[in-house]
Design a protein around this motif. Structure first.
Motif, PDB file in Angstrom:
ATOM      1  N   ASP A   1       0.742  -1.162  -0.019  1.00 27.15           N
ATOM      2  CA  ASP A   1      -0.040  -0.013   0.136  1.00 27.15           C
ATOM      3  C   ASP A   1       0.773   1.222  -0.053  1.00 27.15           C
ATOM      4  OD1 ASP A   1      -2.233  -1.399  -0.113  1.00 27.15           O
ATOM      5  OD2 ASP A   1      -2.656  -1.321   2.156  1.00 27.15           O
TER       6      ASP A   1
ATOM      7  N   LEU B   1       2.468   1.712  -3.464  1.00 24.67           N
ATOM      8  CA  LEU B   1       1.391   2.136  -4.357  1.00 24.67           C
ATOM      9  C   LEU B   1       1.181   3.578  -4.262  1.00 24.67           C
ATOM     10  CD1 LEU B   1      -0.984  -0.810  -4.676  1.00 24.67           C
ATOM     11  CD2 LEU B   1       0.922  -0.217  -6.140  1.00 24.67           C
TER      12      LEU B   1
ATOM     13  N   SER C   1       4.417   1.279  -9.727  1.00 26.67           N
ATOM     14  CA  SER C   1       3.359   0.242 -10.370  1.00 26.67           C
ATOM     15  C   SER C   1       3.215  -0.980  -9.651  1.00 26.67           C
ATOM     16  CB  SER C   1       3.809   0.300 -11.911  1.00 26.67           C
ATOM     17  OG  SER C   1       4.764  -0.362 -11.856  1.00 26.67           O
ATOM     18  N   ARG C   2       2.127  -1.641  -9.626  1.00 23.04           N
ATOM     19  CA  ARG C   2       2.085  -3.046  -9.311  1.00 23.04           C
ATOM     20  C   ARG C   2       2.696  -4.101  -9.881  1.00 23.04           C
ATOM     21  NH1 ARG C   2      -2.477  -4.175  -6.102  1.00 23.04           N
ATOM     22  NH2 ARG C   2      -1.934  -6.484  -6.927  1.00 23.04           N
TER      23      ARG C   2
END
Length: 279
Positions: free
Chosen positions: A171, A174, A179-180
């Motif tokens: 968390d 992000l 980026s994921r």
């Protein structure tokens, strides 16, 4: 299917791959001192790449239990020349094993593609630096610090607490703009865990995939192998291979190991067997 991207390079994680450990340190728990000189470290890089390593993980500060900290200047002096050598001479993914923002920055400038941080970007400035560099980052769980992590680790539920910690770090990443696709997770075998904790994590590794990120596992030659089998540091190959294969079967995408050739062989046999199930 997961894949990593760094600059113009793409690395598929469709099947498990091997990350080779290159410790440019005098005091790492398994191979401390063996590759401490520039020449020996470069020779080891050449060797593990020839044996099938997809990633070389270069580190200049030991994180073994009780390890002393290393200055930023010393860490840079150890790792940057080896990264530059590797980037110049090999088409391989390079990982920098560090928690220091300036080491991250200079390592990526020298040719590193991945940041592998045992402190999960919790050091001052590390999160902002990783977000700015825009490369894949491995976030690892550790209870405590290397100096004290094995004193008396305790958990109410080790699986849940490791998951919760990594989810929280994701968390933060992000929110910082990462980026994921740039996030890898590592449950941190041996980092603030008892023998029982480590095997609980290994048995329930698929639960870590509930977060939907690739998983890196590093249990090569660790005390979870040695204490269970009563083997010293030089006699843990069979146990390490067994752990690596269990981790791969439990869904780990990246195996961080000392014994590259043997792990690649074991993965090849496993992959051939799995492929035959579908023929």
């Amino acid at each position: 299917m997961f894949e990593l991207k760094s600059g113009d390079k793409t690395l598929s994680l469709a099947s498990p791959i091997v990350m080779a450990i290159i410790n440019v340190t005098p005091d790492s728990f398994s191979d401390g001192g063996q590759h401490h000189s520039f020449e020996k470290a470069c020779a080891q890089v050449d060797k593990v790449i020839s044996q099938g390593a997809a990633i070389v993980d270069i580190g200049g500060e030991s994180t073994r239990p009780g390890a002393a900290s290393v200055s930023e200047e010393e860490e840079l002096a150890r790792v940057i020349p080896v990264i530059e050598y590797t980037a110049k001479n090999h088409d391989v993914w390079i990982s920098i094993d560090t928690s220091k923002p300036q080491v991250m920055e200079q390592a990526v400038a020298a040719g590193a593609h991945i940041i592998n941080d045992v402190r999960a970007l919790q050091e001052p400035g590390a999160l902002a630096m990783a977000a700015m560099l825009d490369v894949p980052v491995c976030l690892m769980h550790m209870q405590g610090q290397p100096q004290d992590m094995q004193d008396s680790p305790e958990y109410d539920n080790v699986i849940q607490q490791v998951n919760d910690f990594l989810s929280l770090r994701v968390d933060y990443c992000l929110a910082a703009g990462m980026s994921r696709e740039n996030i890898i997770l590592d449950p941190g075998f041996g980092f603030g865990k008892t023998l029982e904790h480590n095997y609980q994590l290994l048995a329930k590794l698929p639960e870590l995939h509930s977060l939907h990120f690739p998983v890196l596992v590093g249990l090569s030659r660790k005390s979870m192998i040695g204490d269970l089998l009563q083997r010293d540091i030089n006699n843990r190959l069979a146990g390490s291979l067994a752990g690596a294969m269990i981790a791969a079967q439990q869904g780990a995408q990246i195996l961080r190991v000392h014994d590259v050739e043997e792990t690649v062989d074991a993965l090849t046999v496993m992959s051939a067997t799995m492929a035959s199930l579908h023929n």
